[in-house]
Design a protein around this motif. Structure first.
Motif, short mmCIF file in Angstrom:
data_model
loop_
_atom_site.label_atom_id
_atom_site.label_comp_id
_atom_site.label_asym_id
_atom_site.label_seq_id
_atom_site.Cartn_x
_atom_site.Cartn_y
_atom_site.Cartn_z
N SER A 2 0.84 -1.19 0.00
CA SER A 2 0.00 0.00 0.00
C SER A 2 0.88 1.25 0.00
CB SER A 2 -0.92 0.00 1.22
OG SER A 2 -0.20 0.35 2.37
N ARG A 3 0.28 2.38 -0.27
CA ARG A 3 1.04 3.63 -0.37
C ARG A 3 1.63 4.07 0.97
NH1 ARG A 3 0.69 6.82 -4.81
NH2 ARG A 3 1.09 8.62 -3.53
N THR A 4 1.14 3.54 2.08
CA THR A 4 1.63 3.98 3.38
C THR A 4 2.75 3.11 3.93
OG1 THR A 4 -0.08 2.70 4.49
CG2 THR A 4 -0.60 4.98 4.00
N GLU A 5 3.11 2.04 3.24
CA GLU A 5 4.14 1.14 3.75
C GLU A 5 5.53 1.59 3.34
OE1 GLU A 5 3.48 -3.00 3.14
OE2 GLU A 5 1.37 -2.82 3.59
N TRP A 6 6.40 1.63 4.33
CA TRP A 6 7.81 1.97 4.12
C TRP A 6 8.65 0.89 4.78
CZ3 TRP A 6 9.71 5.95 1.26
CH2 TRP A 6 8.75 6.86 0.78
N HIS A 7 9.78 0.62 4.21
CA HIS A 7 10.71 -0.33 4.80
C HIS A 7 11.63 0.44 5.74
CE1 HIS A 7 9.46 -3.45 2.02
NE2 HIS A 7 9.52 -2.54 1.06
N ILE A 8 11.77 -0.05 6.96
CA ILE A 8 12.67 0.55 7.94
C ILE A 8 13.69 -0.51 8.30
CG2 ILE A 8 12.88 1.59 10.22
CD1 ILE A 8 9.92 2.48 9.87
N LEU A 17 15.34 4.31 5.77
CA LEU A 17 13.92 4.39 5.44
C LEU A 17 13.83 4.38 3.93
CD1 LEU A 17 10.98 5.02 6.47
CD2 LEU A 17 11.56 7.42 6.16
N ALA A 18 13.15 3.37 3.37
CA ALA A 18 13.09 3.24 1.92
C ALA A 18 11.72 2.78 1.46
CB ALA A 18 14.14 2.23 1.45
N ARG A 19 11.38 3.17 0.28
CA ARG A 19 10.12 2.76 -0.33
C ARG A 19 10.24 1.38 -0.95
NH1 ARG A 19 4.91 3.47 0.21
NH2 ARG A 19 3.82 4.04 -1.67
N ARG A 20 11.41 1.12 -1.55
CA ARG A 20 11.64 -0.15 -2.25
C ARG A 20 12.90 -0.83 -1.75
NH1 ARG A 20 10.97 2.76 -7.79
NH2 ARG A 20 8.71 2.86 -7.94
N LEU A 21 12.89 -2.15 -1.84
CA LEU A 21 14.08 -2.94 -1.56
C LEU A 21 14.46 -3.68 -2.83
CD1 LEU A 21 13.24 -4.46 1.94
CD2 LEU A 21 14.72 -2.52 1.42
N PRO A 22 15.73 -3.88 -3.09
CA PRO A 22 16.86 -3.45 -2.28
C PRO A 22 17.07 -1.94 -2.40
CG PRO A 22 17.65 -4.46 -4.30
CD PRO A 22 16.15 -4.62 -4.28
N VAL A 23 17.69 -1.37 -1.38
CA VAL A 23 17.96 0.06 -1.33
C VAL A 23 19.00 0.40 -2.39
CG1 VAL A 23 18.96 1.89 0.08
CG2 VAL A 23 17.39 0.24 1.11
N ARG A 24 18.72 1.48 -3.12
CA ARG A 24 19.66 1.92 -4.15
C ARG A 24 19.70 3.44 -4.16
NH1 ARG A 24 17.86 0.18 -9.72
NH2 ARG A 24 17.37 2.34 -10.17
N PHE A 25 20.91 3.99 -4.19
CA PHE A 25 21.09 5.44 -4.27
C PHE A 25 21.61 5.80 -5.66
CE2 PHE A 25 21.26 5.08 0.39
CZ PHE A 25 20.51 6.18 0.78
N GLY A 77 18.45 10.75 -0.67
CA GLY A 77 18.48 10.54 -2.11
C GLY A 77 17.51 9.45 -2.47
N GLY A 78 17.96 8.58 -3.36
CA GLY A 78 17.10 7.47 -3.69
C GLY A 78 17.33 6.91 -5.06
N GLN A 79 16.35 6.14 -5.47
CA GLN A 79 16.39 5.41 -6.73
C GLN A 79 15.60 6.19 -7.78
OE1 GLN A 79 14.95 1.44 -6.16
NE2 GLN A 79 14.47 1.14 -8.31
N VAL A 80 16.10 6.18 -9.00
CA VAL A 80 15.39 6.80 -10.11
C VAL A 80 15.25 5.75 -11.21
CG1 VAL A 80 15.31 8.70 -11.77
CG2 VAL A 80 16.35 9.05 -9.52
N ALA A 81 14.02 5.37 -11.50
CA ALA A 81 13.78 4.30 -12.47
C ALA A 81 14.00 4.76 -13.90
CB ALA A 81 12.36 3.76 -12.29
N ARG A 82 13.74 6.02 -14.17
CA ARG A 82 13.89 6.53 -15.53
C ARG A 82 15.28 7.12 -15.73
NH1 ARG A 82 8.65 9.75 -17.57
NH2 ARG A 82 7.55 7.97 -18.40
N LYS A 83 15.93 6.67 -16.76
CA LYS A 83 17.25 7.20 -17.10
C LYS A 83 17.20 7.72 -18.52
CE LYS A 83 19.44 5.32 -13.40
NZ LYS A 83 18.59 4.45 -12.76
N PRO A 84 17.95 8.74 -18.86
CA PRO A 84 18.75 9.57 -17.98
C PRO A 84 17.86 10.53 -17.19
CG PRO A 84 18.87 10.44 -20.18
CD PRO A 84 18.03 9.19 -20.26
N PHE A 85 18.44 11.12 -16.15
CA PHE A 85 17.74 12.12 -15.36
C PHE A 85 18.76 13.19 -14.97
CE2 PHE A 85 19.48 9.34 -12.17
CZ PHE A 85 19.77 10.15 -11.09
#
Length: 117
Positions: A2-8, A17-25, A77-85
Motif C-alpha cells: 500500500s502507499r503507506t508502507e515503508w521499509h525501515i 527508510l526506503a520505499r523499495r528494496l533493495p535500497v539503491r542510491f 536521495g534514492g532510486q530513479v527508475a527513468r534514465k537519464p535524469f
C-alpha cells in the motif's frame, strides 16, 4: 504494498527508510546533524525530499541516518527508475534542502520530541 508502507532497516547505529528494496542510491547528498531520534528525523527529511523531487519520473526516496561521533550523518536521495535524469540538478536541490537552517532546526526539534503513544 500500500502507499503507506515503508521499509525501515535497522543495523548497528544506523536506520534506513526506503520505499523499495533493495535500497539503491542513484542520487544522494550527505549532511551531519545533531543527535536526535533517527526514525523521526528520517521521516521528516523524506517528506521534504519528496515535496522537492516528486515530479522526477520514477523517483523513490531513501533516507539513511547513521551515528557519527556526536551527531548523525543523513544520506538523502534514492532510486530513479527513468534514465537519464538530471542528477547534478537534483543533487544541488537536495544539498540546498539539507543545508537550509530552518529545515535543519525543524527536523532536529521534531526528532527530539518524546512520543507517549
Amino acid at each position: 504494498m500500500s502507499r503507506t508502507e515503508w521499509h525501515i532497516l535497522r543495523e548497528d547505529g544506523a536506520l534506513t527508510l526506503a520505499r523499495r528494496l533493495p535500497v539503491r542510491f542513484d542520487l544522494s547528498v550527505e549532511a551531519v546533524l545533531p543527535r536526535c531520534g533517527k526514525q523521526r528525523l528520517a521521516v521528516q527529511v523524506r517528506q521534504d525530499m519528496w515535496r522537492l523531487l516528486q515530479r522526477l519520473p520514477g523517483f523513490s526516496p531513501v533516507v539513511r541516518v547513521e551515528e557519527v561521533g556526536q551527531g548523525l550523518r543523513v544520506i538523502a536521495g534514492g532510486q530513479v527508475a527513468r534514465k537519464p535524469f538530471p542528477k547534478a540538478e537534483c543533487e544541488a536541490k537536495l544539498r540546498e534542502m539539507l543545508t537550509d537552517g530552518k529545515n535543519r532546526s525543524r527536523w532536529v526539534a521534531y526528532g527530539r520530541r518524546v512520543c507517549y503513544e
